[in-house]
Scaffold this motif. Structure first.
Motif, PDB file in Angstrom:
ATOM      1  N   TYR A 155       0.828  -1.208   0.000  1.00  9.00           N
ATOM      2  CA  TYR A 155       0.000   0.000   0.000  1.00  9.00           C
ATOM      3  C   TYR A 155       0.862   1.259   0.000  1.00  9.00           C
ATOM      4  O   TYR A 155       0.594   2.211  -0.746  1.00  9.00           O
ATOM      5  CB  TYR A 155      -0.924   0.013   1.221  1.00  9.00           C
ATOM      6  CG  TYR A 155      -1.823   1.231   1.230  1.00  9.00           C
ATOM      7  CD1 TYR A 155      -3.030   1.222   0.539  1.00  9.00           C
ATOM      8  CD2 TYR A 155      -1.451   2.394   1.902  1.00  9.00           C
ATOM      9  CE1 TYR A 155      -3.847   2.338   0.518  1.00  9.00           C
ATOM     10  CE2 TYR A 155      -2.250   3.518   1.878  1.00  9.00           C
ATOM     11  CZ  TYR A 155      -3.443   3.491   1.187  1.00  9.00           C
ATOM     12  OH  TYR A 155      -4.240   4.607   1.157  1.00  9.00           O
ATOM     13  N   ALA A 156       1.894   1.267   0.835  1.00  3.89           N
ATOM     14  CA  ALA A 156       2.750   2.450   0.940  1.00  3.89           C
ATOM     15  C   ALA A 156       3.423   2.748  -0.396  1.00  3.89           C
ATOM     16  O   ALA A 156       3.454   3.903  -0.845  1.00  3.89           O
ATOM     17  CB  ALA A 156       3.798   2.246   2.030  1.00  3.89           C
ATOM     18  N   LEU A 157       3.945   1.719  -1.046  1.00  2.00           N
ATOM     19  CA  LEU A 157       4.601   1.933  -2.334  1.00  2.00           C
ATOM     20  C   LEU A 157       3.612   2.451  -3.366  1.00  2.00           C
ATOM     21  O   LEU A 157       3.916   3.385  -4.124  1.00  2.00           O
ATOM     22  CB  LEU A 157       5.251   0.635  -2.812  1.00  2.00           C
ATOM     23  CG  LEU A 157       6.041   0.732  -4.127  1.00  2.00           C
ATOM     24  CD1 LEU A 157       7.167   1.757  -4.017  1.00  2.00           C
ATOM     25  CD2 LEU A 157       6.608  -0.634  -4.513  1.00  2.00           C
ATOM     26  N   ASP A 158       2.415   1.899  -3.404  1.00  2.00           N
ATOM     27  CA  ASP A 158       1.393   2.369  -4.340  1.00  2.00           C
ATOM     28  C   ASP A 158       1.007   3.821  -4.068  1.00  2.00           C
ATOM     29  O   ASP A 158       0.637   4.554  -4.992  1.00  2.00           O
ATOM     30  CB  ASP A 158       0.143   1.487  -4.256  1.00  2.00           C
ATOM     31  CG  ASP A 158       0.339   0.116  -4.887  1.00  2.00           C
ATOM     32  OD1 ASP A 158       1.319  -0.050  -5.645  1.00  2.00           O
ATOM     33  OD2 ASP A 158      -0.466  -0.786  -4.608  1.00  2.00           O
ATOM     34  N   ALA A 159       1.123   4.242  -2.792  1.00  2.00           N
ATOM     35  CA  ALA A 159       0.783   5.618  -2.416  1.00  2.00           C
ATOM     36  C   ALA A 159       1.941   6.585  -2.641  1.00  2.00           C
ATOM     37  O   ALA A 159       1.812   7.777  -2.354  1.00  2.00           O
ATOM     38  CB  ALA A 159       0.351   5.662  -0.955  1.00  2.00           C
ATOM     39  N   GLY A 160       3.062   6.077  -3.141  1.00  2.72           N
ATOM     40  CA  GLY A 160       4.192   6.947  -3.446  1.00  2.72           C
ATOM     41  C   GLY A 160       5.276   6.969  -2.398  1.00  2.72           C
ATOM     42  O   GLY A 160       6.254   7.706  -2.535  1.00  2.72           O
ATOM     43  N   VAL A 161       5.141   6.172  -1.340  1.00  2.00           N
ATOM     44  CA  VAL A 161       6.174   6.109  -0.294  1.00  2.00           C
ATOM     45  C   VAL A 161       7.308   5.217  -0.795  1.00  2.00           C
ATOM     46  O   VAL A 161       7.101   4.029  -1.030  1.00  2.00           O
ATOM     47  CB  VAL A 161       5.599   5.569   1.030  1.00  2.00           C
ATOM     48  CG1 VAL A 161       6.704   5.403   2.066  1.00  2.00           C
ATOM     49  CG2 VAL A 161       4.500   6.481   1.552  1.00  2.00           C
ATOM     50  N   ASN A 162       8.495   5.789  -0.932  1.00  2.00           N
ATOM     51  CA  ASN A 162       9.632   5.000  -1.442  1.00  2.00           C
ATOM     52  C   ASN A 162      10.754   4.868  -0.420  1.00  2.00           C
ATOM     53  O   ASN A 162      11.853   4.435  -0.753  1.00  2.00           O
ATOM     54  CB  ASN A 162      10.184   5.632  -2.721  1.00  2.00           C
ATOM     55  CG  ASN A 162      11.001   6.890  -2.451  1.00  2.00           C
ATOM     56  OD1 ASN A 162      10.798   7.567  -1.438  1.00  2.00           O
ATOM     57  ND2 ASN A 162      11.922   7.219  -3.344  1.00  2.00           N
TER      58      ASN A 162
END
Length: 346
Positions: free
Chosen positions: A38-45
């Motif tokens: 979820y975090a990666l899909d939300a732009g958290v890298n």
């Protein structure tokens, strides 16, 4: 999502970082996978972990968090999409099961790094941090420094940096940071870097939230003038700065409930200040968590805020806080509360 760069580097990082210290204790591997997806899909890298995790410390689970992350990297092939931060544990005062002897000696750190890379199933760590000092100091909830003349500590900062340089030369780490540190030490590390041509600290990972703004006393100016940004943890004060403790939600899984030894956020003045911040949040039609995180995001000495959650709805709310901008009147009210009840939970 908003992005910045890791100080003194060209590495692009999200201004929200996914914290992981619950995984292996309060969260299963599957839940950790769901959070990372979820975090990666939300732009958290930007993801942060440590060899000591999960917390609370337990020799039976130590290293599980890194193992979960390594399994996710292997399953998804997403390692190259993530800026990865981890930490080497300090000496045994806060490491009671003694992962190893040797503090920050070359051999001790080499073992720590090898174990982390193996668990994480990667060849390198982007930001490698010293989890806490290897000398007595005022960290982990201590307001002031009390010297311990009987404790023998020889200044080993140059040697520590030389070891870290060795790992950089090997390609195993890219940049370095400190954690749970104080102004004297940050400046000593910078001094050795400057005059000895050694790796330069780029971040300091310390606690920072509306109940603990002690970073502002001596370290915020260093962050700004020396370009060593704060990488704040516990932005919600172990969940104290959320609506759930005030509006009657189920708090049985909350860290403060499960682990009463984390008592600094249960002090009378901490509860009093929390109520004031809650009232301010409601006056401005937002949750206490959103108010608390938005305040941190707007500090000019912060590079990326570490958020951690046990449940997906919490994670979503925390990530969405990046879109909230507090206006001058709200910031003024926050500062007035802070002046009336300063740092009740250092």
């Amino acid at each position: 999502m908003e992005y910045t760069t890791l100080p003194n580097t060209q590495i692009k990082i999200s201004k929200i970082c996914l914290g992981t210290m619950n995984w292996g204790e309060q969260n299963t591997e599957a839940e950790g996978f769901e959070q990372m997806d979820y975090a990666l899909d939300a732009g958290v890298n930007f993801f942060d972990t440590a060899e000591l995790y999960p917390i609370p410390k337990n020799p039976k689970t130590q290293g599980a968090t890194e193992t979960y992350m390594g399994n996710w990297f292997k399953k998804t092939g997403n390692r190259d999409k993530i800026v990865l931060a981890s930490k080497v544990a300090g000496p045994p005062e806060f490491n009671p099961h003694q992962i190893r002897e040797g503090g920050f000696s070359r051999n001790a750190m080499e073992d720590a790094l090898h174990q982390s890379l193996t668990r994480l199933q990667t060849d390198y760590i982007d930001l490698y941090q010293l989890h806490w000092p290897d000398r007595p100091s005022n960290y982990f909830g201590k307001r002031g420094y009390r010297h311990e003349p009987d404790h023998q500590w020889e200044d080993n900062i140059r040697e520590t940096l030389e070891s870290l340089q060795h790992f950089i030369d090997q390609g195993k780490i890219r940049h370095i940071g400190l954690s749970n540190e104080v102004p004297w030490s940050v400046m000593r590390f910078l001094e050795e870097s400057k005059y000895q041509g050694l790796p330069r600290v780029v971040t300091v990972q310390n606690p920072y939230n509306l109940l603990n703004r002690t970073y502002e006393i001596g370290l915020a100016e260093i962050s700004i003038r020396e370009n060593v940004a704060l990488f704040p943890y516990s932005p919600l004060a172990f969940g104290r700065l959320t609506d759930k403790f005030i509006n009657g939600q189920d708090t049985s899984r909350a860290r403060i409930t499960l682990y009463p030894e984390m008592k600094r956020y249960n002090k009378v003045n901490a509860l009093k200040a929390t109520q004031c911040y809650y009232d301010l949040a409601k006056e401005n039609n937002m949750s206490l968590a959103t108010l608390s995180l938005a305040f941190i995001h707007q500090q000019n000495f912060v590079c990326s805020t570490i958020i951690g959650a046990t449940q997906m709805d919490q994670l979503k709310e925390n990530i969405e806080s990046i879109a909230v901008q507090l206006d001058a009147s709200v910031l003024d009210q926050i500062h007035k509360i802070h002046e009336a009840i300063p740092n009740p939970a250092p």
